[in-house]
Design an enzyme around this catalytic site. Structure first.
Site, PDB file in Angstrom:
ATOM      1  N   SER A   1       0.910  -1.189   0.013  1.00 57.12           N
ATOM      2  CA  SER A   1       0.146   0.069   0.033  1.00 57.12           C
ATOM      3  C   SER A   1       0.919   1.356   0.053  1.00 57.12           C
ATOM      4  CB  SER A   1      -0.894   0.079   1.278  1.00 57.12           C
ATOM      5  OG  SER A   1      -1.781   1.045   1.037  1.00 57.12           O
TER       6      SER A   1
ATOM      7  N   ASP B   1      -1.730   0.978  -4.030  1.00 53.30           N
ATOM      8  CA  ASP B   1      -2.459  -0.025  -4.775  1.00 53.30           C
ATOM      9  C   ASP B   1      -3.449   0.251  -5.190  1.00 53.30           C
ATOM     10  OD1 ASP B   1      -2.930   0.244  -2.129  1.00 53.30           O
ATOM     11  OD2 ASP B   1      -4.299  -2.051  -2.180  1.00 53.30           O
TER      12      ASP B   1
ATOM     13  N   ASP C   1      -6.344   2.067  -3.710  1.00 49.95           N
ATOM     14  CA  ASP C   1      -7.505   1.689  -2.819  1.00 49.95           C
ATOM     15  C   ASP C   1      -7.708   3.083  -1.916  1.00 49.95           C
ATOM     16  OD1 ASP C   1      -5.741   1.417  -0.674  1.00 49.95           O
ATOM     17  OD2 ASP C   1      -6.691  -0.591  -0.080  1.00 49.95           O
TER      18      ASP C   1
END
Length: 487
Positions: A101, A244, A246
């Site tokens: 992330s 990533d 999100d």
């Protein structure tokens, strides 16, 4: 070994995960799926990854382990986590996302998805127990990598189709939007989707090396770049995401980042949510907005998802979740723009980005004016990186020990009036300002969140809060790390 489950999946040092550990946890995941009946031999498991240097090797090792466990594997390539999750839900497939992330490039992780969605905390326990059993076996873990068929284009097309149904045709015409591409897997999809909606898109800052962008604590260097690009290109907005894809990052026409929890609220209102589920770290002004019932949880998508499930069970028709980082989840099917969208209970950066840009395009106002209408308290956050876990644990234990200890720590900042211990310590001061101290669940970091009535006060409170943490840590270290440091 540094690997452990945190607020969102397994995380640890890349050197620990790249090798037998990747095979270990992939095998453990396969065994829990098979043992629970959530998968049977021959079922498909999907794998995707971010652009970290270690991610391809970890993904290949995990693929080999899953094949040896009796499952079929498909490579979804470098796609955003919500794109992987959408395809997995649509095809009723389990999935793994290899990503760290927003954390530094020397770290990585794996996010796990059952065929019915993101794993819960109970699943983390089951996977950990299965991994422990495997490690205790005299049989060595086979970490041989494997190449598997790729379906990246199919996964991307499904995600694009979902996002292209959210808004009316050409809904963003007239907006000039920069896309800070850096190393996020969302970088090309952002350009594609925004251009299809009619925006004049300017790609910016593409990088071949991994750049950790934390949308909840945007670095000074990133803010400086956003401001520079906004002025140089005459932009109405700049959008980006974490590694990533999100968590959204949106800068206004001056390049100033917009709070993630506000982006989540805008998305919830766009969808007509009756309930919004969000962690305690999100802005305290959300409840005062009054447009939707707000339910608070601990930090981490598993807790938000559990909260959404409870709300759906209670009979709420439109349930949306979001985190302070802006990642937005849908807990129930929703109808928008005449289209029925199936629930996607995992963090997504595209929904909040499209929702806020659409509001600006519809109102023909700059994003700064859109934000100003919400009248939320000024909320800021930052973190101390490479902060030893044992030090953060000792600090939190000391502050929880007695009210006097907490008051002494906060004395330069203000007098505590109320304290919440749901996740970390969230202290409301006598002047209604807020200081929230919380160790990161993903990395050796100590986070500080603050709220106040003015930008100046919030900036000072954040600086003072971080300084108090540093001073305490220095004193703790000088005391020999005994865990008995005091003010």
């Amino acid at each position: 070994m540094s690997l452990k489950f945190g607020t969102s999946g397994l995380r640890g040092l890349s050197v620990d995960l790249e090798g037998p550990a990747a095979a270990l946890y992939a095998t453990a995941f396969a065994r829990t799926l098979l043992a629970s009946g959530q998968a049977k031999p021959g079922d498909t498991v999907l794998i995707a990854r971010d652009f970290r240097a270690s991610s391809p090797a970890i993904a290949a090792i995990a693929a080999g382990a899953l094949l040896r466990a009796g499952l079929a594997v498909r490579d979804c390539g470098t796609v955003p986590t919500p794109a992987l999750a959408l395809y997995a839900l649509t095809t009723r497939s389990a999935a793994l996302m290899v990503t760290g992330s927003h954390i530094p490039a020397d770290r990585n992780g794996i996010k796990f998805y059952r065929p019915d969605g993101e794993i819960a905390k109970d699943d983390e326990v089951a996977i950990t127990q299965a991994a422990d059993t495997l490690q205790a076996s005299p049989v060595a873990i086979d970490a041989t990598p494997a190449e598997v068929p790729t379906i990246e284009a199919t996964v991307r097309d499904l995600f694009i189709a979902r996002n292209m149904a959210l808004l009316p045709d050409r809904a963003l015409s007239g907006l000039k939007v920069g896309v800070y591409q850096h190393s996020t897997v969302a970088r090309d999809l952002f350009v594609d989707v925004l251009a299809r909606y009619g925006a004049d898109v300017v790609p910016l800052g593409r990088s071949d090396s991994f750049i950790p962008v934390d949308t909840e604590a945007v670095s000074a260097d990133t803010v400086s770049a956003l401001r520079r690009w906004a002025g140089e290109h005459g932009l109405d907005a700049i959008v980006s995401a974490d590694g990533d894809g999100d968590r959204p990052l949106v800068g206004n026409e001056a390049g100033e980042p917009i709070r993630g929890d506000l982006l989540g609220l805008i998305a919830a209102e766009f969808l007509g949510a009756t309930v919004a589920v969000t962690p305690v770290t999100s802005n305290s002004g959300l409840e005062r907005r009054g447009t939707t019932e707000v339910l608070r949880t601990r930090v981490g998508s598993p807790f938000v998802i559990a909260g959404m499930q409870d709300a759906v069970t209670s009979g709420h028709a439109c349930v949306v979740g979001f985190e302070a980082n802006g990642g937005t989840l849908t807990g129930s099917d929703v109808t928008v723009n005449g289209t029925r969208f199936a629930a996607l209970p995992t963090r997504d950066c595209f929904l909040p980005v499209l929702a806020v840009l659409y509001q600006a395009a519809e109102s023909r106002e700059p994003l700064s004016a859109v934000v100003a209408r919400y009248h939320l308290p000024v909320a800021l956050s930052d973190r101390l990186e490479r902060f030893p876990v044992e030090t953060s644990q000792a600090l939190m234990a000391a502050l929880r020990s007695t009210p006097a200890a907490l008051a002494a720590f906060l004395e330069p900042l203000g007098v505590p009036a109320a304290v919440s211990d749901i996740d970390g310590l969230r202290i409301t001061l006598m002047d209604d300002s807020i200081v929230h101290l919380r160790p990161s669940g993903n990395a050796p970091e100590m986070r500080c969140y603050v709220e106040s009535a003015t930008e100046e006060k919030a900036q000072a409170l954040l600086a003072d809060g971080l300084a108090r943490i540093r001073d305490w840590a220095d004193h703790f270290g000088q005391a020999g790390k005994t865990g008995r440091a005091s003010e």
